[in-house]
Scaffold this active site. Structure first.
Site, PDB file in Angstrom:
ATOM      1  CG  HIS A   1      20.783 -16.494 -12.741  1.00  0.00           C
ATOM      2  ND1 HIS A   1      20.630 -17.551 -11.908  1.00  0.00           N
ATOM      3  CD2 HIS A   1      22.130 -16.459 -13.009  1.00  0.00           C
ATOM      4  CE1 HIS A   1      21.896 -18.174 -11.443  1.00  0.00           C
ATOM      5  NE2 HIS A   1      22.587 -17.540 -12.031  1.00  0.00           N
TER       6      HIS A   1
ATOM      7  N   GLY B   1      26.758 -25.837 -12.932  1.00  0.00           N
ATOM      8  CA  GLY B   1      25.469 -26.251 -13.261  1.00  0.00           C
ATOM      9  C   GLY B   1      24.320 -26.310 -12.195  1.00  0.00           C
TER      10      GLY B   1
ATOM     11  NE  ARG C   1      19.589 -20.476 -16.182  1.00  0.00           N
ATOM     12  CZ  ARG C   1      20.807 -20.280 -15.599  1.00  0.00           C
ATOM     13  NH1 ARG C   1      21.744 -19.866 -16.353  1.00  0.00           N
ATOM     14  NH2 ARG C   1      20.739 -20.007 -14.410  1.00  0.00           N
TER      15      ARG C   1
END
Length: 175
Positions: free
Chosen positions: A51, A14, A54
């Site tokens: 990626h 994370g 986000r």
């Protein structure tokens, strides 16, 4: 002096999400992707797509391992994802994998990166994998990579204002 934050963790812990959240309210971040192009790999393309999805649309993108000029210049905050891929690609560029005696050249690049990190006028967040908690690799090249990764993380960590450890999506500050 700008804030320098290092976000460490294991694979899929994370850390990238944690780093992105640290800068979520900043509209003009430059996302520095060090992974390069792994043409033909659907698995890599999927990772990159996640990626990208986000990140806020207002963030810029720099796809490079030439981090020193970015760190030395003034500008918006940087999110560097990640130092592990920077090291791997630097080792590729210097052809260390075929001649492990070139490790000293990598150490020179680590020192230059750490110096630029220490003096950067920017707010910067970097992501890196901690690879030293596992078993000792069987081959010399992988052992060298693990050792250099440890040196890189230690050097950058000691020049950081804050170091965070991620595990299972949770963030722990390191003091």
């Amino acid at each position: 002096m700008a804030d320098r934050i290092l976000v460490l963790g294991g694979a899929r812990s994370g850390k990238s999400i944690a780093a992105e959240r640290l800068l979520a309210d900043v509209p003009d971040v430059v996302y520095v992707a060090t992974g390069g192009d792994d043409s033909g790999s659907s698995e890599w393309a999927e990772r990159v797509a996640k990626h990208r999805a986000r990140r806020p649309a207002t963030w810029g993108l720099a796809e490079t391992i030439d981090l020193v000029p970015l760190l030395e210049s003034a500008g918006p905050p940087l999110l560097i994802d990640c130092l592990t891929l920077w090291l791997s690609r630097t080792m590729d560029r210097l052809d260390v994998w075929s001649d492990l005696s070139r490790a000293g050249e990598v150490e020179t690049h680590i020192a230059a990166l750490a110096e630029a990190w220490s003096a950067t006028p920017r707010h910067v967040v970097a992501v890196s994998n901690d690879v030293g908690s596992g078993i000792v690799p069987a081959d010399a090249g992988t052992r060298l990579f693990r050792d250099l990764m440890g040196r890189l993380n230690t050097t950058v960590s000691l020049a950081s204002d804050q170091v965070l450890w991620t595990i299972a999506g949770r963030i722990l500050p390191l003091t």
